[in-house]
Design a protein around this motif. Structure first.
Motif, PDB file in Angstrom:
ATOM      1  N   LEU A 155      23.280  73.108  16.925  1.00 51.20           N
ATOM      2  CA  LEU A 155      24.754  72.498  16.459  1.00 51.20           C
ATOM      3  C   LEU A 155      24.992  72.451  15.308  1.00 51.20           C
ATOM      4  O   LEU A 155      23.814  71.713  14.599  1.00 51.20           O
ATOM      5  CB  LEU A 155      24.506  70.629  17.629  1.00 51.20           C
ATOM      6  CG  LEU A 155      24.516  70.952  18.944  1.00 51.20           C
ATOM      7  CD1 LEU A 155      23.910  69.277  19.413  1.00 51.20           C
ATOM      8  CD2 LEU A 155      25.603  71.858  19.694  1.00 51.20           C
ATOM      9  N   LYS A 156      25.742  72.896  14.545  1.00 52.17           N
ATOM     10  CA  LYS A 156      26.070  73.027  13.066  1.00 52.17           C
ATOM     11  C   LYS A 156      27.198  72.188  12.989  1.00 52.17           C
ATOM     12  O   LYS A 156      28.324  72.606  11.788  1.00 52.17           O
ATOM     13  CB  LYS A 156      25.699  74.154  12.896  1.00 52.17           C
ATOM     14  CG  LYS A 156      24.737  75.304  13.809  1.00 52.17           C
ATOM     15  CD  LYS A 156      25.380  76.694  13.204  1.00 52.17           C
ATOM     16  CE  LYS A 156      24.141  77.820  13.290  1.00 52.17           C
ATOM     17  NZ  LYS A 156      23.406  78.988  13.241  1.00 52.17           N
ATOM     18  N   ASP A 157      27.169  71.235  13.344  1.00 51.41           N
ATOM     19  CA  ASP A 157      28.219  70.176  12.850  1.00 51.41           C
ATOM     20  C   ASP A 157      28.107  69.177  11.115  1.00 51.41           C
ATOM     21  O   ASP A 157      29.133  69.355  10.514  1.00 51.41           O
ATOM     22  CB  ASP A 157      28.605  69.024  13.313  1.00 51.41           C
ATOM     23  CG  ASP A 157      28.934  69.704  15.346  1.00 51.41           C
ATOM     24  OD1 ASP A 157      30.447  70.549  15.410  1.00 51.41           O
ATOM     25  OD2 ASP A 157      27.713  70.036  15.792  1.00 51.41           O
TER      26      ASP A 157
ATOM     27  N   THR B 158      16.678  67.299  18.603  1.00 50.97           N
ATOM     28  CA  THR B 158      15.596  67.192  17.272  1.00 50.97           C
ATOM     29  C   THR B 158      16.432  67.697  16.074  1.00 50.97           C
ATOM     30  O   THR B 158      18.239  68.484  16.102  1.00 50.97           O
ATOM     31  CB  THR B 158      14.951  68.547  17.271  1.00 50.97           C
ATOM     32  OG1 THR B 158      14.912  69.930  16.963  1.00 50.97           O
ATOM     33  CG2 THR B 158      13.526  68.624  17.674  1.00 50.97           C
ATOM     34  N   GLY B 159      16.456  67.321  14.662  1.00 51.10           N
ATOM     35  CA  GLY B 159      17.486  66.790  13.848  1.00 51.10           C
ATOM     36  C   GLY B 159      16.747  67.503  12.863  1.00 51.10           C
ATOM     37  O   GLY B 159      15.526  67.897  12.642  1.00 51.10           O
TER      38      GLY B 159
ATOM     39  N   THR C  97      21.375  71.457  10.987  1.00 45.47           N
ATOM     40  CA  THR C  97      21.722  72.059  12.412  1.00 45.47           C
ATOM     41  C   THR C  97      20.829  70.070  13.449  1.00 45.47           C
ATOM     42  O   THR C  97      19.893  69.957  12.911  1.00 45.47           O
ATOM     43  CB  THR C  97      21.029  72.755  13.360  1.00 45.47           C
ATOM     44  OG1 THR C  97      19.173  72.851  12.932  1.00 45.47           O
ATOM     45  CG2 THR C  97      21.292  74.006  11.861  1.00 45.47           C
ATOM     46  N   VAL C  98      21.768  70.613  14.630  1.00 42.54           N
ATOM     47  CA  VAL C  98      20.419  69.611  15.567  1.00 42.54           C
ATOM     48  C   VAL C  98      20.261  70.579  17.121  1.00 42.54           C
ATOM     49  O   VAL C  98      21.157  71.247  16.799  1.00 42.54           O
ATOM     50  CB  VAL C  98      21.804  68.648  16.221  1.00 42.54           C
ATOM     51  CG1 VAL C  98      20.986  67.789  17.485  1.00 42.54           C
ATOM     52  CG2 VAL C  98      21.763  67.479  15.082  1.00 42.54           C
ATOM     53  N   ARG C  99      19.026  70.323  17.628  1.00 39.29           N
ATOM     54  CA  ARG C  99      18.273  71.423  18.094  1.00 39.29           C
ATOM     55  C   ARG C  99      18.443  70.473  19.760  1.00 39.29           C
ATOM     56  O   ARG C  99      17.606  69.720  19.631  1.00 39.29           O
ATOM     57  CB  ARG C  99      17.292  72.342  17.890  1.00 39.29           C
ATOM     58  CG  ARG C  99      17.980  72.845  17.478  1.00 39.29           C
ATOM     59  CD  ARG C  99      16.685  73.899  16.736  1.00 39.29           C
ATOM     60  NE  ARG C  99      17.113  74.313  15.057  1.00 39.29           N
ATOM     61  CZ  ARG C  99      17.601  75.905  15.144  1.00 39.29           C
ATOM     62  NH1 ARG C  99      17.029  76.856  15.897  1.00 39.29           N
ATOM     63  NH2 ARG C  99      17.483  76.598  14.244  1.00 39.29           N
TER      64      ARG C  99
ATOM     65  N   ALA D 160      18.756  61.475  11.166  1.00 35.26           N
ATOM     66  CA  ALA D 160      18.600  61.188  12.476  1.00 35.26           C
ATOM     67  C   ALA D 160      18.977  61.827  13.510  1.00 35.26           C
ATOM     68  O   ALA D 160      20.406  62.025  14.033  1.00 35.26           O
ATOM     69  CB  ALA D 160      18.640  59.850  12.900  1.00 35.26           C
ATOM     70  N   VAL D 161      18.502  61.463  15.090  1.00 39.35           N
ATOM     71  CA  VAL D 161      19.361  61.646  16.587  1.00 39.35           C
ATOM     72  C   VAL D 161      19.189  59.890  17.712  1.00 39.35           C
ATOM     73  O   VAL D 161      17.988  59.728  16.979  1.00 39.35           O
ATOM     74  CB  VAL D 161      19.119  62.955  16.857  1.00 39.35           C
ATOM     75  CG1 VAL D 161      19.084  64.008  16.862  1.00 39.35           C
ATOM     76  CG2 VAL D 161      17.250  63.130  17.399  1.00 39.35           C
ATOM     77  N   THR D 162      19.692  59.335  18.266  1.00 37.82           N
ATOM     78  CA  THR D 162      19.741  58.754  18.989  1.00 37.82           C
ATOM     79  C   THR D 162      20.563  58.951  20.392  1.00 37.82           C
ATOM     80  O   THR D 162      21.795  59.251  20.197  1.00 37.82           O
ATOM     81  CB  THR D 162      20.056  57.303  18.296  1.00 37.82           C
ATOM     82  OG1 THR D 162      20.075  56.094  18.909  1.00 37.82           O
ATOM     83  CG2 THR D 162      21.712  56.726  18.184  1.00 37.82           C
TER      84      THR D 162
END
Length: 488
Positions: free
Chosen positions: A267-269, A243-244, A249-251, A276-278
């Motif tokens: 993820l805290k980049d 999830t974004g 963050t991305v989790r 979006a996440v793909t």
């Protein structure tokens, strides 16, 4: 006098000034031309050192042997014997050459068999390694503590995080997977179980599911698992979900035996909203894209960012992203109406697709590998990836109603777009018209459908909107309806 080369009486005699030897002119000229020296003394010799000998033109006497029949027969016998000896030598040379060629061919064939066996063993080992990695849950990855990474990324002298980069082994893996998927695509046929056009024309809402209770209304993104329907982005293996979020963050979430999901990585980049996440075709890597104008390439099992592409910026940013089915091309949409294409192997920018107005809201690559559909405020544009051009545009809504979602089904036979309603088109080609199959009304009453996804074989569609309800469109009593009832 006889020629020092041929041993015969010369017809055009010449003499060397240096050695005084007699030669046939044509023979010594050729020898000097090839070697530049005397054939007998090996001294340097030129044609300037050759003097012509004047002789009387007399008839040469016949050899003594040719003066009688027995002599002639003896000459013929000698010539025949010499010919037979020469023929025997040639046959022996031919036999030796055949043996050497046969041995070389045998060695070549043996080498090819060894290479084929080694390649087969390599492929089997890679397959076993890939299966083993897929069986390792992400939650068992090291450096995790309460859903957070223990060790922070190293920071360079310029204050930026140091990324390990995408190494050559990973690039080779992606390229090999790309080659395999491309070969499979050429053999792929439209499945016999694909829902026909007349079935899609008969679709209606078969269920509605209120999934959220929040202050801010709406389902913003949905994805379809092979066996479930949820509002999350499934990886496609090991019950993993990505999830974004607007919290930058991305989790990564890991499914458990009791049906719940635990956060395996945070993820805290990114320094701005993740839009979006793909997931890459190998299911071992994924990309996130954010409004900080960067996209990150992650290793899925460890949750580590291998590469962050772009300079963080507060202006513009990425609004959507999608992988090509073969996994080596990444498409990103920007808030500045651009569609950007990237080469994953080199992380290099390839080209821009221009023409939209307003932020690019969604994109979808067709499984045929040739078409890309992108959505924005002005509708949907279809791009031919072979010629890098826009070949068709759909503008179903007014200027104040953006197209929020666009989606090819897995077979590449249908295209769905969503805005103030849902429209399904039959996929054709660059030249033929793409016919509108059916328009589904927005039953939420909000006038804004945010996302649409096709189920397996296009047997149903999942639709999300701002009223927090997930709606399923299909044939009443169909398999999709039964699945949703079981989930309830």
């Amino acid at each position: 006098m006889i020629c020092a080369i041929s041993g015969e009486v010369p017809e055009d005699p010449v003499v060397s000034k240096k050695s005084g030897l007699l030669f046939e002119r044509r023979l010594i000229e050729r020898y000097i031309q090839d070697h530049g020296r005397c054939p007998v003394t090996k001294e340097e010799l030129t044609m300037d050192d050759i003097v012509t000998v004047k002789t009387n033109k007399t008839v040469k006497p016949r050899p003594l042997q040719a003066a009688s029949i027995p002599g002639l027969l003896g000459m013929f016998q000698n010539e025949w014997d010499a010919l037979m000896l020469s023929n025997l030598a040639l046959e022996q040379q031919l036999h030796t050459a055949r043996q050497e060629l046969s041995h070389a061919l045998y060695q070549h064939d043996a080498a090819l068999r060894v290479i084929a066996r080694l390649k087969k063993e390599r492929d089997e080992a890679r397959l076993l390694l890939s299966q083993a990695e897929r069986q390792l849950p992400a939650a068992t990855a090291p450096a995790l503590s309460n859903g957070k990474r223990v060790a922070e990324d190293e920071v360079g002298p310029d204050g930026k995080r140091i990324r390990p980069g995408i190494d050559s082994a990973t690039v080779d893996e992606l390229a090999e997977y790309n080659k395999m998927l491309s070969a499979q695509r050429k053999q792929r046929e439209i499945p016999a179980t694909l829902a026909p056009i007349d079935a899609l024309e008969s679709y209606t809402q078969i269920s509605s599911h209120p999934l959220h209770k929040t202050n801010k209304p709406g389902i913003l993104s949905i994805d379809i698992h092979p066996s479930k329907i949820t509002s999350l982005k499934f990886v496609g293996r090991d019950e993993l979900v990505i999830t974004g979020s607007a919290d930058k963050t991305v989790r990564l979430w890991q499914g458990t035996d009791d049906g719940t999901y635990n956060c395996a990585h945070i993820l805290k980049d990114h320094t701005a909203e993740v839009q979006a996440v793909t997931v890459q075709a190998t299911k071992k890597y994924f990309v996130s894209a954010g409004m900080d104008n960067t996209w990150c390439f992650y290793d899925l099992p460890t949750g580590s960012c291998l590469k962050q592409v772009g300079e963080p910026s507060q202006e513009g940013g990425y609004t959507t992203a999608a992988f090509h089915p073969d996994g080596l091309i990444l498409g990103t949409g920007t808030s500045e109406s651009l569609v950007k294409i990237w080469d994953i192997k080199t992380q290099a920018f390839v080209t821009n697709f221009e023409g939209h107005s307003g932020p690019v809201t969604a994109m979808s690559f067709s499984e045929n590998g040739y078409f890309l559909a992108t959505a924005a405020s002005d509708g949907v544009r279809l791009w031919d990836l072979r010629k890098l051009r826009n070949f068709r545009t759909f503008s179903p809504y007014d200027a104040n109603t953006p197209t929020n979602s666009v989606e090819f089904d897995f077979s590449g036979s249908y295209l769905a777009i969503a805005g103030s309603d849902i429209r399904v088109y039959q996929v054709a080609n660059v030249k033929l018209e793409w016919n509108l199959i059916k328009t589904f009304p927005d039953l939420s009453g909000t006038g804004k459908v945010t996302s649409v996804k096709f189920g397996a074989d296009a047997k149903y569609m999942a639709v999300g909107s701002l009223d927090r309800n997930l709606r399923i469109f299909g044939l009443p009593g169909d398999e999709a309806d039964n699945q949703m009832k079981e989930m309830e």
